[in-house]
Design a protein around this motif. Sequence first.
Motif, mmCIF file in Angstrom:
data_model
loop_
_atom_site.group_PDB
_atom_site.id
_atom_site.type_symbol
_atom_site.label_atom_id
_atom_site.label_comp_id
_atom_site.label_asym_id
_atom_site.label_seq_id
_atom_site.Cartn_x
_atom_site.Cartn_y
_atom_site.Cartn_z
ATOM 1 N N VAL A 70 0.799 -1.214 0.000
ATOM 2 C CA VAL A 70 0.000 0.000 0.000
ATOM 3 C C VAL A 70 0.837 1.271 0.000
ATOM 4 O O VAL A 70 0.433 2.279 -0.546
ATOM 5 N N LEU A 71 2.026 1.238 0.588
ATOM 6 C CA LEU A 71 2.835 2.457 0.641
ATOM 7 C C LEU A 71 3.219 2.928 -0.761
ATOM 8 O O LEU A 71 3.305 4.128 -1.015
ATOM 9 N N HIS A 72 3.459 2.001 -1.667
ATOM 10 C CA HIS A 72 3.789 2.382 -3.032
ATOM 11 C C HIS A 72 2.600 3.067 -3.709
ATOM 12 O O HIS A 72 2.768 3.947 -4.536
ATOM 13 N N ASP A 73 1.410 2.625 -3.363
ATOM 14 C CA ASP A 73 0.213 3.208 -3.962
ATOM 15 C C ASP A 73 -0.161 4.537 -3.317
ATOM 16 O O ASP A 73 -0.734 5.410 -3.971
ATOM 17 N N ALA A 74 0.142 4.687 -2.041
ATOM 18 C CA ALA A 74 -0.211 5.920 -1.336
ATOM 19 C C ALA A 74 0.629 7.099 -1.792
ATOM 20 O O ALA A 74 0.162 8.245 -1.781
ATOM 21 N N PHE A 75 1.856 6.833 -2.192
ATOM 22 C CA PHE A 75 2.772 7.917 -2.556
ATOM 23 C C PHE A 75 3.390 7.650 -3.933
ATOM 24 O O PHE A 75 4.592 7.403 -4.049
ATOM 25 N N PHE A 141 -2.643 8.676 1.836
ATOM 26 C CA PHE A 141 -2.494 7.433 2.585
ATOM 27 C C PHE A 141 -3.854 6.854 2.962
ATOM 28 O O PHE A 141 -4.105 5.652 2.796
ATOM 29 N N GLY A 142 -4.752 7.699 3.447
ATOM 30 C CA GLY A 142 -6.058 7.223 3.884
ATOM 31 C C GLY A 142 -6.884 6.664 2.748
ATOM 32 O O GLY A 142 -7.502 5.595 2.879
ATOM 33 N N LEU A 143 -6.914 7.361 1.593
ATOM 34 C CA LEU A 143 -7.704 6.887 0.464
ATOM 35 C C LEU A 143 -7.140 5.601 -0.135
ATOM 36 O O LEU A 143 -7.893 4.690 -0.494
ATOM 37 N N SER A 144 -5.827 5.533 -0.264
ATOM 38 C CA SER A 144 -5.228 4.308 -0.802
ATOM 39 C C SER A 144 -5.429 3.141 0.147
ATOM 40 O O SER A 144 -5.664 2.004 -0.288
ATOM 41 N N GLN A 145 -5.359 3.393 1.442
ATOM 42 C CA GLN A 145 -5.599 2.340 2.433
ATOM 43 C C GLN A 145 -7.035 1.828 2.322
ATOM 44 O O GLN A 145 -7.281 0.626 2.381
ATOM 45 N N THR A 146 -7.950 2.763 2.139
ATOM 46 C CA THR A 146 -9.357 2.377 1.999
ATOM 47 C C THR A 146 -9.598 1.604 0.706
ATOM 48 O O THR A 146 -10.327 0.602 0.681
ATOM 49 N N ALA A 147 -8.987 2.065 -0.393
ATOM 50 C CA ALA A 147 -9.173 1.404 -1.680
ATOM 51 C C ALA A 147 -8.623 -0.012 -1.685
ATOM 52 O O ALA A 147 -9.171 -0.909 -2.337
ATOM 53 N N LEU A 148 -7.522 -0.242 -0.961
ATOM 54 C CA LEU A 148 -6.888 -1.561 -0.937
ATOM 55 C C LEU A 148 -7.387 -2.436 0.195
ATOM 56 O O LEU A 148 -6.923 -3.558 0.350
ATOM 57 N N ASN A 149 -8.297 -1.920 1.000
ATOM 58 C CA ASN A 149 -8.800 -2.678 2.132
ATOM 59 C C ASN A 149 -9.453 -3.982 1.659
ATOM 60 O O ASN A 149 -10.339 -3.986 0.811
ATOM 61 N N GLY A 150 -9.033 -5.091 2.238
ATOM 62 C CA GLY A 150 -9.583 -6.391 1.869
ATOM 63 C C GLY A 150 -8.798 -7.097 0.791
ATOM 64 O O GLY A 150 -8.966 -8.302 0.599
ATOM 65 N N SER A 154 -3.060 -4.502 5.548
ATOM 66 C CA SER A 154 -3.094 -3.068 5.802
ATOM 67 C C SER A 154 -1.818 -2.605 6.499
ATOM 68 O O SER A 154 -1.140 -3.375 7.164
ATOM 69 N N PHE A 155 -1.505 -1.317 6.291
ATOM 70 C CA PHE A 155 -0.371 -0.688 6.952
ATOM 71 C C PHE A 155 -0.913 0.365 7.908
ATOM 72 O O PHE A 155 -1.285 1.456 7.474
ATOM 73 N N PRO A 156 -0.974 0.093 9.218
ATOM 74 C CA PRO A 156 -1.461 1.118 10.140
ATOM 75 C C PRO A 156 -0.489 2.289 10.188
ATOM 76 O O PRO A 156 0.704 2.147 9.886
ATOM 77 N N ILE A 157 -0.995 3.434 10.570
ATOM 78 C CA ILE A 157 -0.163 4.634 10.615
ATOM 79 C C ILE A 157 0.963 4.491 11.630
ATOM 80 O O ILE A 157 1.985 5.163 11.531
ATOM 81 N N THR A 158 0.788 3.587 12.600
ATOM 82 C CA THR A 158 1.831 3.363 13.604
ATOM 83 C C THR A 158 2.968 2.494 13.085
ATOM 84 O O THR A 158 3.991 2.358 13.756
ATOM 85 N N HIS A 159 2.812 1.919 11.911
ATOM 86 C CA HIS A 159 3.883 1.119 11.324
ATOM 87 C C HIS A 159 5.083 2.030 11.038
ATOM 88 O O HIS A 159 4.933 3.125 10.494
ATOM 89 N N PRO A 160 6.298 1.606 11.421
ATOM 90 C CA PRO A 160 7.469 2.491 11.255
ATOM 91 C C PRO A 160 7.637 3.014 9.832
ATOM 92 O O PRO A 160 7.911 4.198 9.626
#
Length: 275
Positions: A70-75, A141-150, A154-160
């Motif tokens: 997801v990080l690649h998709d978020a940014f 980050f939020g929209l990409s996380q939502t789009a890839l949900n399921g 998932s990558f929580p925001i607390t992930h380093p």
Amino acid sequence: MSTLRTASPVHSAAHSAAHSPVLFADLFAAEWIKLRSLRSTFWAAAFTALFVIGSALVTALTDHSQQLIVLHDAFPPTGYLTLMLAAGSVGAITAVSEYSSGLIRTTTVAVPDRGSVVLAKAAVLAAAWTVLGTVIAAASFGLSQTALNGWHPSFPITHPHALQALVATALLGPVCALIGLGLGVLIRHSGATMATTTFTLLMLPPIFSSSTRWSADVRNAMPQTAWNRLVQDWDPSPTDTFHLIATVTGSWVTYAAWPLIAVALAVLTVRRRDV
């Protein structure tokens, strides 16, 4: 005699007002008014936010069927290269617009300490682009996380890696804006400043490859390379050519060094220049 006695206090008050120190808060407020009064500022910010957030969402929806993180998709690089160009251009315009319009002469008469004016411009740009960059990064980050949900883990925001990527992306705007400001003060010509800013931020890093040590060192010292390294979600293994890959610490140093050097050179230049 009575005329002289009446005029003296008025002259004294005017003389005192003319030499009264200007507070940095007043300079900050004045530069904020200048920045928001430029129509290009609003349109650049709005277009950049929509394009970058939209590119993150489109990338996430396109890649949902592939095994991508997801990080690649978020940014996505396409969106954030646009952000770099927009931020650098706004920073440059903040400086060169006063020279092209002649307003710089009025500014220097009102505030003889030109270094303080540059620092106020830098503070306004840093604050504005930090806020905008934070909104864009969080929304991407939020929209990409939502789009890839399921579809993907998932990558929580607390992930380093997620937090590192989010902070680096939020600060990308102010870093590039301050670089543009520094170049604008040094060059003072709209066309040349825009060309130099674009070349420095976007076109210069790909010229240097990572195949040799000296070339990799130059490439790793560029803001674009530093951002790419900070948004990655992996660490090189000991078997990799680690010395040719930008480190996380080195990337943060690059993030700090470029805007600090750009603003410092701008302050030194305006203090030595006549106008």
